[in-house]
Design an enzyme around this catalytic site. Structure first.
Site, short mmCIF file in Angstrom:
data_model
loop_
_atom_site.label_atom_id
_atom_site.label_comp_id
_atom_site.label_asym_id
_atom_site.label_seq_id
_atom_site.Cartn_x
_atom_site.Cartn_y
_atom_site.Cartn_z
N LYS A 55 0.84 -1.21 0.00
CA LYS A 55 0.00 0.00 0.00
C LYS A 55 0.87 1.25 0.00
CE LYS A 55 -3.76 -2.57 1.99
NZ LYS A 55 -4.36 -3.15 3.17
N GLN A 99 -4.95 -2.00 9.38
CA GLN A 99 -4.77 -3.32 8.75
C GLN A 99 -5.36 -4.42 9.64
OE1 GLN A 99 -3.32 -3.86 5.59
NE2 GLN A 99 -4.14 -5.91 5.94
N ASP A 122 -11.25 2.17 3.45
CA ASP A 122 -11.49 0.73 3.31
C ASP A 122 -12.98 0.45 3.14
OD1 ASP A 122 -9.69 -1.28 3.11
OD2 ASP A 122 -9.38 -1.55 5.27
#
Ligand code: NDP
Length: 285
Positions: A55, A99, A122
């Site tokens: 990322k 994460q 997200d």
């Protein structure tokens, strides 16, 4: 039957990242604003470290600012929530991603609820899932949004199509189904209790598989001319395979994603795009 279109997720993902890079440089020039993504990793899970590094690399490639926070595995819930609060308040951070999975002693629910919905790139905050439900997908979750892009960019007719989604997880199956509904598909959601799954799948013009069962969907489960999006990622000694038996099913498909090289590369591209969108929301109208 014509040769099937093999939907090239690697190429489409590169195209989207190039589009994001162009928009980012325009934003810098016109508004002096550089979108920023903060990625928080708790602990030392090797797979998560790889995802976070990928990322970070993607951010650099498209010109986004990347802020990486690596916290020790023993981080408390309060310490993690404090960091999320701090990132929510920062003007240079437009997107926040924590994460998953978190270490076992940490509860992900308050973390996902704690991220400002307008920075939730997200798309897992219930506010963003709710926006998808009402047909206003501001920041849709990345893998489902990637599936829709693959369909659109492979020339798939969405309006009026019968779409079958196999899988109903909150992270993939349900949001994909809702996004397809927003595109005016007629959507069926199948799951582990569905009766006669092969027959349901045979009704699909568009079949999305998000199950996690190695090559479960066979050629006699699909009709001629189907478009197949295979989200599944099943690793075994034989390698990485999807939920669809690619070699069999492609003989009947109009278009189909391979695994690897289909949905997989799309997730990061959509994350970059969501971060750009989150920054665009901050621009004066
Ligand atoms: P989950 O395990 O959360 O959900 C699986 C779904 O499949 C459930 O709804 C389950 O039904 C259903 N299911 C399980 N077995 C069957 C069966 N025999 N027949 C019909 N339905 C069944 O998985 P995810 O949604 O998180 O992920 C699905 C797959 O996608 C996995 O392989 C995962 O690795 C992959 N994935 C890939 C990503 C990418 O970037 N390419 C990103 C995210 C996931 P029920 O609800 O009844 O239990």
């Amino acid at each position: 039957m014509a040769e099937p279109i093999i939907i090239d997720g690697t190429q489409i993902s590169a195209d989207i990242r190039a589009e994001v890079a162009d928009e980012v440089s325009r934003m810098k020039e016109e508004h002096g604003l550089v979108p920023g993504l903060a990625v928080v990793l708790v602990g030392e899970d090797p797979a998560s470290q790889i995802y976070v590094n990928n990322k970070e690399r993607a951010c650099v490639e498209v010109g986004l600012n990347s802020f990486k926070y690596v916290l020790p595995a023993k981080t408390s819930q309060e310490e993690l929530m404090d960091l999320v609060d701090e990132l929510n308040c920062r003007d240079d951070v437009h997107g926040i991603l924590v994460q998953m999975p978190l270490p076992g002693h940490l509860d992900p629910t308050p973390v996902l609820l704690g991220i400002d919905p307008n920075k939730d790139v997200d798309g897992f905050n219930p506010v963003n899932l709710g926006r998808v439900v009402v047909g206003n997908a501001v920041l849709p979750s990345c893998t489902p949004a990637g599936c829709i892009e693959l369909l659109k960019r492979s020339g798939t007719q969405l309006e009026g199509a019968n779409a079958v989604v196999v899988g109903r997880s909150n992270t993939v199956g349900k949001p994909v189904a809702l996004l397809l509904l927003s595109e005016n598909c007629t959507v069926t959601i199948a799951h582990s209790r569905t009766r006669d799954l092969p027959e349901i799948c045979r009704g699909a013009d568009i079949l999305v598989a998000a199950v996690g069962r190695d090559r479960m969907i066979k050629a006699d489960w699909v009709k001629e001319g189907v478009t197949v999006i295979d989200v599944g990622m099943n690793r075994s000694e034989e390698g990485l395979h999807g939920d669809v038996d690619f070699h069999e099913v492609k003989e009947k498909a109009r278009a189909i994603t391979p695994v690897p090289g289909g949905v997989g590369p799309m997730t990061i591209a959509m994350l970059m795009r969501n971060t750009l969108k989150a920054a665009q929301m901050k621009l004066p109208v």
